[in-house]
Scaffold this motif. Structure first.
Motif, PDB file in Angstrom:
ATOM      1  N   SER A 180      -1.771   7.897  -7.781  1.00  0.00           N
ATOM      2  CA  SER A 180      -3.230   7.381  -7.399  1.00  0.00           C
ATOM      3  C   SER A 180      -3.740   8.332  -8.344  1.00  0.00           C
ATOM      4  O   SER A 180      -4.804   7.248  -8.212  1.00  0.00           O
ATOM      5  N   LYS A 181      -3.609   9.396  -7.800  1.00  0.00           N
ATOM      6  CA  LYS A 181      -4.517  10.265  -8.074  1.00  0.00           C
ATOM      7  C   LYS A 181      -5.028  10.485  -9.691  1.00  0.00           C
ATOM      8  O   LYS A 181      -5.923  10.507  -9.610  1.00  0.00           O
ATOM      9  N   ASP A 223       2.692  16.483  -5.613  1.00  0.00           N
ATOM     10  CA  ASP A 223       2.320  15.671  -4.595  1.00  0.00           C
ATOM     11  C   ASP A 223       2.514  14.484  -4.349  1.00  0.00           C
ATOM     12  O   ASP A 223       2.760  13.516  -5.148  1.00  0.00           O
ATOM     13  N   LYS A 274       6.996   5.143  -4.243  1.00  0.00           N
ATOM     14  CA  LYS A 274       6.369   4.667  -3.285  1.00  0.00           C
ATOM     15  C   LYS A 274       5.369   3.778  -4.685  1.00  0.00           C
ATOM     16  O   LYS A 274       4.351   2.892  -4.622  1.00  0.00           O
ATOM     17  N   GLU A 275       4.954   4.887  -5.873  1.00  0.00           N
ATOM     18  CA  GLU A 275       4.014   5.033  -6.786  1.00  0.00           C
ATOM     19  C   GLU A 275       4.418   4.431  -8.050  1.00  0.00           C
ATOM     20  O   GLU A 275       4.221   4.011  -9.139  1.00  0.00           O
ATOM     21  N   ASN A 312       1.222  11.269  -4.230  1.00  0.00           N
ATOM     22  CA  ASN A 312       0.386  10.780  -4.193  1.00  0.00           C
ATOM     23  C   ASN A 312      -0.143  10.776  -6.164  1.00  0.00           C
ATOM     24  O   ASN A 312      -1.279  10.555  -6.358  1.00  0.00           O
ATOM     25  N   TRP A 313       0.505  11.285  -6.356  1.00  0.00           N
ATOM     26  CA  TRP A 313       0.515  12.234  -7.454  1.00  0.00           C
ATOM     27  C   TRP A 313       0.247  10.531  -9.282  1.00  0.00           C
ATOM     28  O   TRP A 313      -1.331  10.612  -9.190  1.00  0.00           O
TER      29      TRP A 313
END
Length: 362
Positions: free
Chosen positions: A318-319, A313, A41-42, A315-316
């Motif tokens: 976006s972080k 993670d 997703k990212e 959301n790696w």
């Protein structure tokens, strides 16, 4: 990020990592579908764990297969899941060569019958030397694996030429001691990997109806007195660029720091200088936070392959973009959230200090 056939939303790639989690017939499992979907997703691209191109090329237990058309339906579901998350879907294809598992095949072959050292994943063994017919059949199998990836809807494939598997067996002066056209001089040792690339490109030109990415993963050298040297791998890189691959993927311990002995340049810088912007350079190894991202960029990398970070993670990316520290540990409480397959979680728990696991006894 756009370069040639690469059109990615960002420079972050999910690194190819085995999951040990296929169904027992080597089809993609439901848990693997969920695992990859959660990580699509990212990132700009997802590269799957290696899929073996022939029955005797399997290097890990429960490794997905791509050696028969029966695998296409489940591979198609995998490609669909990855692309639904917005990432480019790349299937890594491989023949394990002298690292094939004797518990799963009794036909282990390599460039030459050189005894291997035991690793964490494979025992010491002496493979049989590949005959001319073995070589020609295996080259064709790489091409057929590419065809299946196209039919399954993937956006590209990556040839696994690193970590001492078959393509590297032929390149290595230690493991390739042949006296024919496939061994001896560097030009002869280059012949097998470059012929595989040519066959895959032939299949792509024939079968693909849309742009289809071809990448190649490399290990820069081998820790053996008579092993592969970085100068030889740089020569391979030059040939691959001229032959028209879309990206080179360098597998390292620490992408921003690892360097050859007695060199003032990192491996990343050496390969970046040789490639000189003609194709994309992807690097993997120790990219864990925003600081290491910047360090790797400074060494000339275009793309960053993230392994550990995307295990721990979701959301790696976006972080990193918010300059936050990603989660770098695992806990039994987070397994469902992280969509980790049962067999992968078992391997991670048994991996010693590979991952930091909180409450590891639970």
């Amino acid at each position: 990020m756009k370069k040639g056939r690469l059109n990615l939303r960002n420079a972050y790639v999910m690194a190819p990592m085995t999951t040990w989690s296929s169904d027992d017939d080597y089809s993609v499992s439901e848990q693997e579908l969920a695992y990859y979907a959660a990580r699509s997703k990212e990132v700009g691209m997802v590269i799957t764990g290696c899929a073996h191109i022939s029955e005797n090329g399997i290097g890990f237990t429960n490794e997905i297969g791509v050696y028969d058309d029966r695998f296409i339906p489940r591979l198609a579901q995998l490609a669909e899941k990855i692309k639904a998350g917005g990432a480019v879907a790349v299937l890594q294809i491989n023949h394990a060569g002298n690292k094939a598992l004797p518990s799963l095949t009794d036909n282990i072959m390599s460039a030459s019958p050189v005894t291997t050292e035991a690793t964490a994943f494979a025992p010491s063994l002496t493979p049989r030397e590949m005959s001319e017919s073995d070589i020609q059949r295996t080259i064709a199998e790489y091409g057929q694996a590419a065809r299946r990836a196209i039919m399954a809807g993937f956006d590209g494939i990556e040839l696994h030429g690193a970590h001492g598997f078959l393509l590297q067996n032929f390149l290595s002066p230690h493991f390739n001691q042949r006296k024919d056209q496939w061994g001896g001089t560097l030009d002869n040792r280059l012949r097998f990997p470059l012929t595989v690339v040519a066959e895959v490109q032939r299949v792509i030109a024939k079968e693909a109806t849309r742009p289809f990415v071809l990448g190649y993963r490399l290990s820069p050298d081998e820790p053996l007195a008579t092993g592969l040297r970085v100068e030889e791998t740089l020569e391979l890189a030059e040939h691959l660029v001229k032959q028209g691959v879309d990206y080179l993927h360098l597998s390292l311990a620490k992408a921003s720091q690892s360097r050859p002995k007695d060199s003032d340049k990192t491996y990343t810088r050496l390969f970046s200088d040789v490639i000189a912007g003609r194709v994309s350079l992807m690097v993997a190894g120790g990219i864990v936070n925003e600081r290491t991202v910047q360090d790797v960029k400074a060494e000339g990398a275009d793309l960053m392959a993230i392994g550990h970070g995307l295990i721990t993670d979701l959301n790696w990316v976006s972080k990193i973009e918010r300059v936050e520290e990603p989660q770098q540990t695992l806990s039994p409480k987070r397994i469902a959230e992280l969509q980790l397959p049962d067999k992968l979680w078992h391997q991670l728990k048994a991996s010693g200090n590979w991952f930091v696991i909180e409450d590891a006894d639970k």
